[in-house]
Design an enzyme around this catalytic site. Structure first.
Site, PDB file in Angstrom:
ATOM      1  N   ASN A  46      28.120  -8.827  30.470  1.00 38.27           N
ATOM      2  CA  ASN A  46      28.575 -10.323  30.683  1.00 38.27           C
ATOM      3  C   ASN A  46      28.628 -10.862  29.222  1.00 38.27           C
ATOM      4  O   ASN A  46      28.235 -10.915  28.386  1.00 38.27           O
ATOM      5  CB  ASN A  46      27.140 -11.206  31.086  1.00 38.27           C
ATOM      6  CG  ASN A  46      27.213 -12.767  31.205  1.00 38.27           C
ATOM      7  OD1 ASN A  46      28.587 -13.112  30.849  1.00 38.27           O
ATOM      8  ND2 ASN A  46      26.178 -13.250  31.345  1.00 38.27           N
ATOM      9  N   TRP A  47      30.347 -11.039  29.254  1.00 38.95           N
ATOM     10  CA  TRP A  47      30.977 -11.682  28.064  1.00 38.95           C
ATOM     11  C   TRP A  47      30.597 -12.980  27.613  1.00 38.95           C
ATOM     12  O   TRP A  47      30.818 -13.417  26.632  1.00 38.95           O
ATOM     13  CB  TRP A  47      32.331 -11.313  27.881  1.00 38.95           C
ATOM     14  CG  TRP A  47      32.707  -9.779  27.978  1.00 38.95           C
ATOM     15  CD1 TRP A  47      31.965  -8.736  28.008  1.00 38.95           C
ATOM     16  CD2 TRP A  47      34.012  -9.243  28.184  1.00 38.95           C
ATOM     17  NE1 TRP A  47      32.497  -7.490  28.382  1.00 38.95           N
ATOM     18  CE2 TRP A  47      33.751  -7.858  28.401  1.00 38.95           C
ATOM     19  CE3 TRP A  47      35.356  -9.590  28.050  1.00 38.95           C
ATOM     20  CZ2 TRP A  47      34.747  -6.935  28.431  1.00 38.95           C
ATOM     21  CZ3 TRP A  47      36.457  -8.890  28.230  1.00 38.95           C
ATOM     22  CH2 TRP A  47      36.161  -7.330  28.245  1.00 38.95           C
ATOM     23  N   LYS A  48      29.946 -13.745  28.570  1.00 42.45           N
ATOM     24  CA  LYS A  48      29.650 -15.194  28.214  1.00 42.45           C
ATOM     25  C   LYS A  48      30.976 -16.036  27.784  1.00 42.45           C
ATOM     26  O   LYS A  48      31.989 -15.425  28.210  1.00 42.45           O
ATOM     27  CB  LYS A  48      28.579 -15.483  27.553  1.00 42.45           C
ATOM     28  CG  LYS A  48      27.296 -14.566  28.107  1.00 42.45           C
ATOM     29  CD  LYS A  48      25.965 -14.902  27.432  1.00 42.45           C
ATOM     30  CE  LYS A  48      24.994 -13.909  28.046  1.00 42.45           C
ATOM     31  NZ  LYS A  48      23.489 -14.307  27.578  1.00 42.45           N
ATOM     32  N   HIS A  95      23.126 -17.436  36.905  1.00 40.56           N
ATOM     33  CA  HIS A  95      22.650 -16.941  35.298  1.00 40.56           C
ATOM     34  C   HIS A  95      21.677 -18.042  34.679  1.00 40.56           C
ATOM     35  O   HIS A  95      22.150 -19.258  34.938  1.00 40.56           O
ATOM     36  CB  HIS A  95      23.795 -16.638  34.607  1.00 40.56           C
ATOM     37  CG  HIS A  95      23.437 -15.820  33.245  1.00 40.56           C
ATOM     38  ND1 HIS A  95      22.919 -16.678  32.228  1.00 40.56           N
ATOM     39  CD2 HIS A  95      23.682 -14.833  32.847  1.00 40.56           C
ATOM     40  CE1 HIS A  95      22.591 -15.772  31.245  1.00 40.56           C
ATOM     41  NE2 HIS A  95      22.896 -14.518  31.532  1.00 40.56           N
ATOM     42  N   GLU A 140      21.676 -19.512  32.030  1.00 35.71           N
ATOM     43  CA  GLU A 140      22.367 -20.376  31.232  1.00 35.71           C
ATOM     44  C   GLU A 140      23.039 -21.630  31.823  1.00 35.71           C
ATOM     45  O   GLU A 140      23.118 -22.802  31.822  1.00 35.71           O
ATOM     46  CB  GLU A 140      23.644 -19.743  30.180  1.00 35.71           C
ATOM     47  CG  GLU A 140      22.799 -19.128  29.259  1.00 35.71           C
ATOM     48  CD  GLU A 140      23.237 -17.758  28.516  1.00 35.71           C
ATOM     49  OE1 GLU A 140      24.544 -17.429  29.075  1.00 35.71           O
ATOM     50  OE2 GLU A 140      22.686 -17.052  28.051  1.00 35.71           O
ATOM     51  N   GLU A 166      16.204 -11.509  34.474  1.00 40.46           N
ATOM     52  CA  GLU A 166      16.478 -11.778  33.012  1.00 40.46           C
ATOM     53  C   GLU A 166      15.337 -12.931  32.587  1.00 40.46           C
ATOM     54  O   GLU A 166      15.633 -13.830  32.969  1.00 40.46           O
ATOM     55  CB  GLU A 166      17.977 -12.380  33.044  1.00 40.46           C
ATOM     56  CG  GLU A 166      19.063 -11.623  33.462  1.00 40.46           C
ATOM     57  CD  GLU A 166      20.385 -11.711  32.678  1.00 40.46           C
ATOM     58  OE1 GLU A 166      21.004 -10.941  31.985  1.00 40.46           O
ATOM     59  OE2 GLU A 166      20.790 -12.947  32.771  1.00 40.46           O
ATOM     60  N   GLY A 196      19.451 -13.300  24.337  1.00 48.25           N
ATOM     61  CA  GLY A 196      19.950 -13.695  22.999  1.00 48.25           C
ATOM     62  C   GLY A 196      18.959 -13.757  22.042  1.00 48.25           C
ATOM     63  O   GLY A 196      19.222 -14.349  20.981  1.00 48.25           O
ATOM     64  N   SER A 203      18.403  -8.941  25.899  1.00 45.63           N
ATOM     65  CA  SER A 203      18.566  -8.060  24.415  1.00 45.63           C
ATOM     66  C   SER A 203      18.469  -6.813  24.769  1.00 45.63           C
ATOM     67  O   SER A 203      17.706  -5.784  24.010  1.00 45.63           O
ATOM     68  CB  SER A 203      17.295  -8.691  23.704  1.00 45.63           C
ATOM     69  OG  SER A 203      17.494 -10.002  23.361  1.00 45.63           O
ATOM     70  N   GLY A 255      24.406  -8.893  27.384  1.00 46.65           N
ATOM     71  CA  GLY A 255      25.065  -9.944  27.001  1.00 46.65           C
ATOM     72  C   GLY A 255      25.852  -9.457  25.579  1.00 46.65           C
ATOM     73  O   GLY A 255      26.811  -8.822  25.404  1.00 46.65           O
ATOM     74  N   GLY A 256      25.125  -9.967  24.366  1.00 45.21           N
ATOM     75  CA  GLY A 256      25.373  -9.647  23.082  1.00 45.21           C
ATOM     76  C   GLY A 256      26.269  -8.176  22.960  1.00 45.21           C
ATOM     77  O   GLY A 256      27.196  -7.979  22.562  1.00 45.21           O
TER      78      GLY A 256
END
Ligand code: 13P
Length: 252
Positions: free
Chosen positions: A9-11, A95, A97, A167, A173, A213, A234-235
């Site tokens: 997920n490149w957000k 998600h 966010e 999640e 993150g 993470s 993510g990251g």
């Protein structure tokens, strides 16, 4: 046997040039890890260029959100048909966010999930508790409420198409990863909810991903848990070495 899915997920990261570079970096080596399924989810505006790169490779394309209506006066939204047209196979829905920053409710996630399934997209439906919910012993209640609300009215013949992502919000993150035992406990609960609502066979065919993470250094322990069927990353998905390194943990 559930094949593991490693999803990036490149957000809200990557401009067009960076998205193309990152997609090329993933595609170049994803074939070496053929025991897992691969997915990248760039921002909307980069779906088309990334689609050109992943076409015909083992890497699938997904979007990070969609709207439940088919078309019309919904400024700023994207429909399932538009995502399919851009080459998407998957869409991430609910998600944390979107739930916590943009106010998305279980009811909204549910409408999107049903619309995605009806259109032939695979929804990755996210659930997860906040830190204070975990600390006050509410994790199972929150997960059940999100499961019931987000997956309401999904018919038995479609449930195996759904991917669920657990999640925990406090692990996203933050560098604080859930322990394999903490994650497995929730995954097993989710599998139990699927069994109660559907049946054992369907419950056993639904993939449940862990996100929060995930890195090459912790992937192996997480992905070796019996109910963890992949990762929503993510990251670490923004670096091909880290993203591909997660699969090394998955293939064992
Ligand atoms: P991080 O891997 O950066 O914690 O993000 C997880 C996530 O939200 C994936 O959807």
């Amino acid at each position: 046997m559930r094949r593991k899915l490693i999803a990036g997920n490149w957000k809200m990261n990557t401009d067009r040039a960076a998205a193309i570079k990152l997609a090329r970096g993933v595609v170049g080596r994803a074939g070496m890890h053929s025991a897992v399924d691969w997915l990248v989810c760039p921002p909307f505006v980069n779906l088309f260029p990334v689609s050109e790169i992943v076409k015909g490779t083992p890497v699938a394309l997904g979007a990070q959100n969609m709207y439940h209506e088919a078309n019309g006066a919904f400024t700023g939204e994207m429909s399932a048909a538009m995502l399919l047209d851009a080459g998407c196979k998957y869409v991430i829905l609910g998600h944390s966010e979107r739930r916590h920053i943009l106010g998305e409710s279980d009811a909204a996630v549910n409408k999107k999930t049903l619309a995605a399934l009806a259109a032939g997209l695979i929804p990755i439906v996210c659930v997860g508790e906040l830190l204070d919910e975990r600390e006050s012993g509410q994790t199972a209640v929150v997960i059940r409420r999100q499961f019931d609300g987000s997956l309401a009215n999904v018919p038995a013949e479609r449930i195996e198409k759904v991917v669920i992502a657990y999640e925990p919000v406090w692990a996203i993150g933050t560098g604080k990863v859930a322990t394999p035992e903490q994650a497995e406990e929730v995954h097993a609960e989710l599998r139990g909810l699927l069994k109660q609502r559907y049946n054992e066979k369907s419950a056993n065919n639904v993939r449940i991903l862990y996100g929060g993470s995930v890195k090459p250094s912790n992937a192996r322990d997480l992905l070796s848990q019996p109910n963890i069927d992949g990762a929503l990353v993510g990251g670490a998905s923004l670096n091909p070495d880290d993203f591909l390194g997660i699969a090394a943990g998955a293939s064992n």
